[in-house]
Design a protein around this motif. Structure first.
Motif, PDB file in Angstrom:
ATOM      1  N   UNK A 104      79.916 -70.252  22.639  1.00  0.00           N
ATOM      2  CA  UNK A 104      79.556 -71.686  23.486  1.00  0.00           C
ATOM      3  C   UNK A 104      77.959 -71.700  23.274  1.00  0.00           C
ATOM      4  N   UNK A 105      77.321 -70.965  23.234  1.00  0.00           N
ATOM      5  CA  UNK A 105      75.825 -71.332  23.116  1.00  0.00           C
ATOM      6  C   UNK A 105      75.575 -71.984  21.843  1.00  0.00           C
ATOM      7  N   UNK A 106      76.003 -71.498  20.601  1.00  0.00           N
ATOM      8  CA  UNK A 106      76.052 -71.969  19.498  1.00  0.00           C
ATOM      9  C   UNK A 106      76.267 -73.377  19.418  1.00  0.00           C
ATOM     10  N   UNK A 125      76.650 -75.344  22.075  1.00  0.00           N
ATOM     11  CA  UNK A 125      75.559 -76.169  22.706  1.00  0.00           C
ATOM     12  C   UNK A 125      74.530 -76.517  21.959  1.00  0.00           C
ATOM     13  N   UNK A 126      73.813 -75.296  21.312  1.00  0.00           N
ATOM     14  CA  UNK A 126      72.735 -75.663  20.469  1.00  0.00           C
ATOM     15  C   UNK A 126      72.923 -76.248  19.163  1.00  0.00           C
TER      16      UNK A 126
END
Lengths: 449, 284
Positions: B91-93, B95-96
């Motif tokens: 999820x972070x990836x 978003x990033x």
């Protein structure tokens, strides 16, 4: 070799010229608008002085004779000082104070000039209120005059609010920008909601018994909302700031309902609703109708909604990426976009956004080295600026001037509310009893006495 | 009488003699009992030892199973935690990635601006100039099909802004509350760079610009163009959702319901589909 018909070539050159002109216009538009804004954005009558960039014009608030004269002078001088756009000369304790005390309310351009004053505010008490004149010290003339009515009950909250309005008007005459003295701030202390004037006076309780949190102002300045802990969970209550019974939103009678926020037109309320499936943002029409879910958090927590000034977008905190970050989305729940930048694996988080009234900035709290600090992100280029560093600083809320920010700070050892001028960095303490937090700044209350 | 006694005597003697065992008999019997007891004790002891061994073995097995069970539970927890972390990291990836794409977009726009500056400097230095791009400068409909034959101008096309620059500037205008300027920029982008990968986004934001201007029909048309022209774009479900909300605002509940159903069927895993399902439940 390609042969291009002359007609097409001319058309394409015309097209190119139009395109180039459009591009230049687009590129220059922000500069032109900014320049125009710098000249006049408030339709104010300025006294026509030329101020050096980065400097504040000196202003003298002359002594006022008559009923409540000292209080009037103190309030107006303090309001102008707290506005951070002028340098008030002759504040108590300064060398100029004794010089000015000698002449009282009398006019003395040479003395004012010697004190580096650009303007002087001369106020006279009249039977119905105040007569205010602003002098241009360099031009040695009165440049602005007006009469203001005041409530009869001197010293009352209504009277103080009216005087703050006069201060804001004077600030507009002198600087071209209206002050924010005629506003109030809601906050929570000990689980109860209080309201206080921006100069720290007139504090009073506005919530009923019961644990209350996350207060918010309606745009009319008359209605407030906050969440209350009841037997079935947290519900959202709206009520008049002046008093009277609160009204619980029917859709919030069960579950965890917190962080209400009014839309700019005051017709809709956004809040976070939590249950076993997670916490999502809801939108409810205050005139009636059921709530509408506007976030799809997939079990994550989505809280702290804040409308953009045009009411088209909402900034909010979401844990959908594994830890809280600030996002913005369209008010219908679509077009979700990460606002606060973070690095992969970053364990610090960012939350509690507040959209500036200029629509160009969002303030939020960010963990730095385990402690929260207040940050401001530009929506234009996404540049981030840290505006606090002393102690732990949380829960920012913008003033209507998009320049001052009220926030909770532990810099004195206990949680207190502070107001920061985001341009100069000057901070002042607003509350003095410990435990104040979760501040919300009202719109101008000129019409909401 | 005597004769009777004589007859009974052998019987009596026989009876009383049979009741008395000799000492040897008793000793033998005692030895037998002792032997029997010793055998029993040995047998019990052996059985007890055997049982103790079994119990000990069972305890060992139980402890082993307990340890194994703990390891399995721990492993399950670890795997679950790892999977959760992987999910969060994904999820972070995600978003990033969006963040990086935005940054790349800004860098491209900046690069194009620099190229335009260089090109305009070259043009001013050389009166002969360079060739201008062909095609229409704008399209009233803003359709990506309009001017589709127009190739993207190269860096040598004078000071013409590139697609990224146009997109960036238009988006800024939209954020600043100037939808008219934004719309013009986006229409120019769609007309001049119909093959750019920014076209679906530009088409979507054209709808947003129309909406900000209060032109509901224009917005609906632009959103419809996203859905029909770029159905695989991430903007497509959003555009479809916005079309449905627009219909609902106009009071066309049937039309809105149809579009929401379409959204749920075509993009069932999108966030907008979740919102659409709830909307369908409350739509009157």
């Amino acid at each position: 070799m390609i042969i291009v018909p002359e007609r097409i070539t001319r058309a394409s050159h015309g097209s190119t010229r139009a395109l180039v002109a459009f591009a230049i216009a687009l590129l220059l538009a922000p500069l032109i608008t900014r320049d125009a804004r710098g000249q006049d954005t408030t339709h104010a009558v300025r006294i026509g002085l030329t101020y050096q960039p980065g400097t504040k014009p000196g202003v003298i608030v002359l002594a006022i004779r008559g009923a409540w004269g000292d209080s009037l002078q103190a309030i107006i001088a303090r309001d102008l000082d707290y506005g951070d756009r002028v340098e008030v000369i002759g504040l108590p304790g300064t060398p100029a104070a004794s010089s000015l005390a000698g002449i009282g309310p009398g006019v003395s351009y040479p003395l004012w000039k010697s004190l580096n004053a650009a303007a002087a505010v001369q106020t006279t008490v009249t039977p119905s209120g105040l007569h205010v004149a602003v002098h241009d010290v360099t031009g040695r003339k009165i440049v602005q005059v007006a009469d203001f009515p005041l409530p009869l009950a001197g010293g009352s909250g209504e009277w103080r609010l009216a005087v703050h309005g006069i201060s804001d008007e004077i600030e507009q005459w002198i600087t071209g920008t209206r002050g924010v003295a005629q506003t109030r701030i809601l906050f929570v202390r000990g689980g109860r909601v209080y309201v206080v004037d921006t100069d720290g006076f007139g504090e009073r309780l506005v919530s009923d018994a019961g644990l209350s949190l996350s207060p918010a102002w309606a745009p009319d300045g008359l209605t407030i909302s906050y969440s209350v802990l009841g037997s079935r969970g947290w519900s959202i209550v709206t009520r008049s700031v002046a008093g009277g019974a609160g009204r619980t939103l029917p859709s919030t009678t069960s579950g965890l309902n917190t962080t209400p926020a009014f839309s700019p037109n005051g017709l809709t309320l956004a809040y976070s609703h939590g249950d076993e499936a997670g916490t999502d943002l809801m939108l409810v029409d205050l005139a009636g109708g059921g709530p509408r879910r506007i976030t799809v958090g997939h079990g994550s927590d989505n809280t702290s909604p804040e409308f953009s000034p045009d009411g088209r977008k909402i900034a909010f905190t979401s844990g959908r990426a594994g830890h809280p970050e600030v996002y913005i989305m369209d008010v219908d729940g679509s077009n979700v976009e990460l606002l606060t930048p973070f690095n992969f694996g970053d364990r610090n988080y960012r939350s509690n956004p507040d959209w500036a009234p200029d629509a160009q900035h969002v303030a939020f709290q960010s963990q730095i080295g385990g402690a929260f600090q207040i940050m401001v992100i530009s929506l234009r280029d996404r540049s981030v600026k840290q505006i606090t560093s002393e102690g732990v600083n949380e829960d920012p809320a913008w003033a209507p001037d998009a320049r001052h920010v009220v926030f909770t700070s532990s810099r004195t050892g206990v949680r207190q509310l502070f107001i920061l001028d985001s341009e100069s960095g000057r901070a002042r303490q607003l509350t003095h009893a410990g435990g104040a937090r979760l501040a919300a700044w009202s719109h101008s209350l000129g019409h909401a006495r | 009488m005597i004769r009777g006694v004589r007859c009974l005597l052998p019987v009596v003697l026989l009876a009383t003699g049979a009741c008395f065992a000799t000492r040897e008999d008793v000793q033998a019997l005692h030895a037998d009992v002792q032997t029997l007891r010793a055998d029993n004790a040995r047998s019990d002891s052996a059985r007890r030892a055997s049982l103790d061994r079994v119990v000990a073995s069972l305890n060992i097995v139980r402890d082993s199973l307990g340890l194994l069970s703990n390891r399995v539970v721990k492993m399950q927890g670890d795997v679950r935690g790892d999977l959760y972390n992987v999910g969060q990291q994904l999820l972070q990836i995600q978003e990033l990635t969006g963040q990086s794409q935005q940054r790349v977009q800004e860098l491209r726009a900046s690069l194009e601006a620099k190229q335009s500056d260089i090109a305009s400097t070259s043009v001013s230095a050389s009166p002969a100039g360079m060739s201008a791009p062909t095609g229409s400068a704008s399209s009233p409909s803003g359709s990506p099909r309009a001017g589709a034959a127009t190739p993207a101008p190269s860096a040598g096309a004078g000071a013409t802004p590139g697609p990224n620059q146009l997109f960036q500037i238009s988006l800024e205008q939209l954020r600043r509350g100037s939808p008219g300027a934004a719309r013009t920029g986006l229409q120019t982008l769609l007309a001049q760079y119909p093959t750019s990968d920014l076209v679906p986004d530009a088409q979507f934001y054209l709808g947003e610009a129309y909406k900000q201007e209060g032109n509901a029909a224009g917005a609906d048309s632009a959103y419809a163009a996203v859905v029909s022209g770029y159905p695989t774009s991430p903007r497509a479900p959003t555009a479809l959702y916005k079309r449905a909300l627009g219909m609902e605002e106009k009071g066309n509940v049937t039309g809105a319901r149809g579009l929401l159903n379409d959204l749920v069927q075509r993009y069932p895993r999108s966030d907008e589909a979740s919102l659409a399902k709830e909307r369908l439940r409350t739509l009157k």
